[in-house]
Every structure is written in structure tokens, then in C-alpha cells.
Design an enzyme around this catalytic site. Structure first.
Site, PDB file in Angstrom:
ATOM      1  N   TYR A  58     -71.813  -3.359  87.831  1.00 34.99           N
ATOM      2  CA  TYR A  58     -72.672  -4.512  87.574  1.00 34.99           C
ATOM      3  C   TYR A  58     -72.082  -5.358  86.449  1.00 34.99           C
ATOM      4  CZ  TYR A  58     -76.787  -5.103  90.355  1.00 34.99           C
ATOM      5  OH  TYR A  58     -77.615  -5.443  91.363  1.00 34.99           O
ATOM      6  N   GLU A  60     -73.381  -8.880  85.357  1.00 37.74           N
ATOM      7  CA  GLU A  60     -74.017 -10.195  85.189  1.00 37.74           C
ATOM      8  C   GLU A  60     -73.420 -10.927  83.997  1.00 37.74           C
ATOM      9  OE1 GLU A  60     -78.288  -9.814  85.244  1.00 37.74           O
ATOM     10  OE2 GLU A  60     -78.215  -8.961  87.253  1.00 37.74           O
ATOM     11  N   ASP A 204     -67.202 -29.611 101.054  1.00 35.90           N
ATOM     12  CA  ASP A 204     -67.287 -28.226 101.527  1.00 35.90           C
ATOM     13  C   ASP A 204     -66.090 -28.000 102.448  1.00 35.90           C
ATOM     14  OD1 ASP A 204     -67.731 -25.898 102.902  1.00 35.90           O
ATOM     15  OD2 ASP A 204     -69.875 -26.265 103.251  1.00 35.90           O
ATOM     16  N   THR A 230     -65.947 -21.007 101.530  1.00 35.67           N
ATOM     17  CA  THR A 230     -65.944 -19.568 101.730  1.00 35.67           C
ATOM     18  C   THR A 230     -64.515 -19.099 101.476  1.00 35.67           C
ATOM     19  OG1 THR A 230     -65.583 -19.983 104.083  1.00 35.67           O
ATOM     20  CG2 THR A 230     -67.823 -19.422 103.414  1.00 35.67           C
ATOM     21  N   LYS A 233     -62.186 -17.589 105.786  1.00 37.29           N
ATOM     22  CA  LYS A 233     -61.797 -18.295 107.020  1.00 37.29           C
ATOM     23  C   LYS A 233     -60.280 -18.524 106.995  1.00 37.29           C
ATOM     24  CE  LYS A 233     -66.383 -20.267 107.822  1.00 37.29           C
ATOM     25  NZ  LYS A 233     -67.217 -20.401 106.609  1.00 37.29           N
ATOM     26  N   ARG A 239     -65.061 -11.652 102.621  1.00 32.44           N
ATOM     27  CA  ARG A 239     -66.228 -12.531 102.800  1.00 32.44           C
ATOM     28  C   ARG A 239     -66.784 -12.868 101.423  1.00 32.44           C
ATOM     29  NH1 ARG A 239     -67.515 -12.731 108.233  1.00 32.44           N
ATOM     30  NH2 ARG A 239     -69.090 -14.242 107.655  1.00 32.44           N
TER      31      ARG A 239
HETATM   32  N1  DSN Z   1     -70.871 -19.848 110.237  1.00 29.41           N
HETATM   33  C1  DSN Z   1     -69.683 -20.602 109.890  1.00 29.41           C
HETATM   34  C2  DSN Z   1     -68.951 -21.070 111.079  1.00 29.41           C
HETATM   35  O1  DSN Z   1     -68.839 -20.288 112.014  1.00 29.41           O
HETATM   36  O2  DSN Z   1     -68.446 -22.176 111.106  1.00 29.41           O
HETATM   37  C3  DSN Z   1     -70.033 -21.724 108.993  1.00 29.41           C
HETATM   38  O3  DSN Z   1     -70.762 -21.264 107.945  1.00 29.41           O
END
Ligand code: DSN
Length: 422
Positions: A58, A60, A204, A230, A233, A239
Site C-alpha cells: 500500500y 497512498e 485522450d 491507458t 493498447k 492494464r
Molecule cells: N474499451 C476500449 C476500446 O476497446 O476501445 C476503450 O476504452
């Protein structure tokens, strides 16, 4: 792992049910062509960091300002992750604590807008994300949200409409970025609109962050006040989420993530983000990003040749959106038939779709994961040929089973990163 003398039972011994599902998923991810544009294969190194003992801690607060003792390693990990991410994107400041993309975006709202103030983003049916103010998301409920759209004639972002709506509604936050948009985003145009109306410009780049790092999509960093993403990707990390921002916003962004929205950061994820950032800093990552786009262009051209109608007529990035109306098949039916054939994509609305989101006209696909396996133009051509066969024979299970066998066989030549070869 560093431990060589385990005294504990293995996962298979403790929980054979979950162990069997992990093994099955490994087989599945190895034997299928994964074309969901938001998915990828994390490397073994990223998976190791993500599965490390940092999950036990932890922490914080932020490095050297924690509410818990025992942070000697965690502080160094978070400092490394934030420094590597900031350097990679050329940003003044990086926060690597957001649990994923949606919490990262919520932190931007908390930092810059009050409930019921106006925000603007690309509408979901035009390829925007839920958290850019769509009505079923908290961001569309707690803020007055104005959506802009793509143009009806060419399905490209309508910058004239963005400017006109921004002048009319004067948003506090102007979002750019998308989840189903196959073309380059003009961040400079968004900056000029945001400046004209005094909005915070938030980009984003969840889908394209790896392409930005690789230099095959322009970077929003010189233009946007704040950039969210994120990490799993095209970036190929665990993740998670991250926020980059200008120096003057660093304090408010950090405060919004913690204590504004979250408790303890997921330190095992932070460690894995650091590893992913290290991997993305290697020269080979530029080649990888270029290959993602090259593969998407080949796949798009091959699909077009077979009569598939692509939204905007093609792609500039990792993503392809097919409008299946001319093929007389709903997106869901095609996606499910493809899945049975070992080709994994997702059904998706197309701009101005007359059908409902749960049964839309489109199919969304992308090349990040297949590129991580080393697939190239010959494989993209084969994938298009398989897709063409499936679209014409969705009910022919013998054909679909044969294709699934061919897909698995072809996949064997391209071992999936992060999965031990069996
Ligand atoms: N769920 C993601 C996607 O598949 O594009 C976006 O957050």
C-alpha cells in the site's frame, strides 16, 4: 521470478480450476488472430513485473510523500515509471497512478471542471469514448456535455462543427481522441479552437499512445494541456492508466488522482508501466509502431479489394472500421462467425448507424496484437482472404472449422509474446 526454491504449492495445485483457465487462455491467445484494436500482447518482462510482489504494497500518496512506511522500493519504482513516461512523451510531468483510462479521464474532469459545467468531446456514435461526455457515463450525467461529430459525407472529424459548437457552448474542457477513428487527429486545430474559447484541451490517446511514441502519429503533447492514456493498447504495457501534463497543471492533476479519486496506487502495475516505457524507448519500438500502421494499411487495402466498405475509405493508424451494410450482414453475426474461425474482432457502430449499439452495422479491427507477434503483409493478406470467406459463409460451420484450423496452424509460426511456447 527470482525465487528458485519455492516452498509453496503452485497455482495448479492450489486452484486447478483457475490454472486450467489460464492455460486455456494462453492456448487461445496463441492460436487465434487477435484483431481487437485496443488489445495487445504484453511482453514476458511486463508480465513478470505485473505479477511481482509489488502487488502486496500500500502506498497512498506520491514518492517520498507517503502515508505508509516501507516504501524504499516502491518510491524508486514510481519515480522511474513517471520519469520514463514523461521523457518518452516529452511531457513536463507524468502521473502513472490512474487505475485505467476512465479513472485517468475522471481526474481531468475533477481537476478542471465543476459539476454541471460544460464539456465537449467526440460523440460515442462518431467514435468517441464513453468518458468524453456520453450520456450513459458519469461524465455525461454530472457535466453538461456537448458532443461533436464526424462529417456525414466523409466520416472525418468536422473541425468546423467543433469550432462552431465550442464558440456557442464555451466548454471548460475540450476533449480530443477516440476509440473508433481510423485517421490522424489534428491536435493543432483543437488547440486553436480551445484557445479561442478558453477551454482546457484534453487529449485522450489511449488507442494511439504507442503510435505517438513510435513517431507514426503526431504527438498532442505540444498542444494539449493534459494528455491521458491507458497503458495496455499500442503502448504494450500492463492494464493501467497515465496522465501527462504541462508543469502548471502537475499539482492539480496529482491531487485529483490522489486523494481526489483513488486510494493506493497499484504498485505492481506501476512497475510494469516502467518496464513498458523502457521497452518503448528502444529503437525497435519505432519499427514496431511503423509496422502496426503498415499492416493496417495492407489489411485495409486487401479488404477494400474484396468489397468491404471501410469507414473513411481506409486508415492512417492501427484501426479499421468496416461498414457491413453492403455485405448484408450485421456486425455481431460477422464478429461471432469470425470468432469461431479464430479471428477475434469486435462489432461496433459506424457513424450515423441506423442500427443499435448492441446490434450494429460495423466491425472494428486493428493490428497492434498481430504486429507484436511479428506478422506482416503476407499474413494481413491471408487474414483478409479468411475474412472474405467467412463473410460469404457465416453459416457454413465446416468452412469455419477449416479456417480455424488454418488460422491456428499459421499462428504457430508467430509465437505470442508473454506466452511460453508449448
Ligand atoms: N474499451 C476500449 C476500446 O476497446 O476501445 C476503450 O476504452
Amino acid at each position: 521470478m527470482t525465487n528458485t526454491t519455492w516452498k509453496e504449492p503452485t497455482l495448479a495445485e492450489v486452484d486447478p480450476e483457475i490454472a486450467a483457465l489460464v492455460a486455456k487462455e494462453e492456448r487461445y491467445e496463441q492460436d487465434t488472430v487477435r484483431l481487437i484494436p485496443s488489445e495487445n500482447y504484453a511482453s514476458r518482462a511486463v508480465l513478470e513485473a505485473s505479477g511481482s510482489v509489488f502487488t502486496n504494497k500500500y502506498s497512498e500518496g506520491y514518492a517520498r510523500k507517503r502515508y505508509y512506511e516501507g516504501q524504499a522500493q516502491v518510491d524508486l519504482v514510481e519515480e522511474l515509471a513517471a520519469k520514463r513516461v514523461a521523457e518518452l512523451f516529452g511531457a513536463d510531468h507524468a502521473n502513472v497512478q490512474p487505475y485505467s483510462g476512465s479513472p485517468a479521464n475522471l481526474a481531468v474532469y475533477l481537476a478542471f471542471a465543476k459539476p454541471n459545467e460544460t464539456v465537449m468531446g467526440l460523440a460515442l456514435p462518431s467514435g468517441g469514448h464513453l468518458t468524453h461526455g456520453w450520456n450513459v457515463s458519469i461524465t455525461g450525467m454530472f457535466f453538461k456535455s456537448v458532443g461533436y461529430n464526424v462529417r456525414r459525407d466523409n466520416h472525418l472529424i468536422d473541425y468546423d462543427e467543433v469550432r462552431q459548437l465550442a464558440r456557442e457552448h464555451r466548454p471548460r474542457i475540450l476533449w480530443c481522441g477516440a476509440t473508433a477513428y481510423p485517421r490522424i487527429i489534428d491536435f493543432a486545430a483543437f488547440r486553436s479552437i480551445a484557445d479561442e474559447v478558453g477551454a482546457i484541451l484534453a487529449a485522450d490517446i489511449a488507442h494511439i499512445s504507442g503510435l505517438v511514441v513510435g513517431g507514426v502519429h503526431p504527438s498532442p503533447v505540444p498542444y494539449a494541456d493534459v494528455v491521458t492514456s491507458t497503458t495496455h493498447k499500442t503502448f504494450r504495457g500492463p492494464r493501467g492508466g497515465m496522465i501527462m501534463c504541462k508543469k502548471e497543471h502537475a499539482k492539480i492533476i496529482d491531487k485529483s488522482v490522489f486523494p481526489g479519486l483513488q486510494g493506493g496506487p497499484h504498485n505492481h502495475t506501476t512497475a510494469a508501466i516502467a518496464v513498458a516505457a523502457h521497452e518503448a524507448a528502444q529503437p525497435s519500438f519505432k519499427a514496431y509502431a511503423q509496422k502496426i500502421v503498415d499492416n493496417a494499411k495492407v489489411l485495409a487495402a486487401e479488404l477494400t479489394e474484396r468489397g468491404f466498405n471501410l469507414v473513411t475509405g481506409g486508415t492512417d493508424n492501427h484501426l479499421i472500421l468496416i461498414d457491413l451494410t453492403s455485405k448484408n450482414i450485421p456486425g455481431k453475426v460477422f464478429a461471432k462467425a469470425l470468432d469461431r474461425a479464430g479471428i477475434v474482432a469486435n462489432y461496433n457502430t459506424v457513424p450515423f448507424d441506423p442500427r443499435k449499439p448492441f446490434d450494429p452495422s460495423g466491425l472494428r479491427l486493428g493490428t497492434p496484437a498481430v504486429t507484436s507477434r511479428g506478422m506482416g503483409a503476407p499474413e494481413m493478406k491471408r487474414i483478409a482472404a479468411w475474412m472474405d470467406e467467412v463473410v460469404r459463409k457465416v453459416d457454413d460451420e465446416a468452412t469455419i472449422t477449416r479456417i480455424a484450423r488454418e488460422v491456428a496452424e499459421a499462428c504457430r509460426a508467430f509465437p505470442a509474446p508473454g506466452i511460453a511456447v508449448q
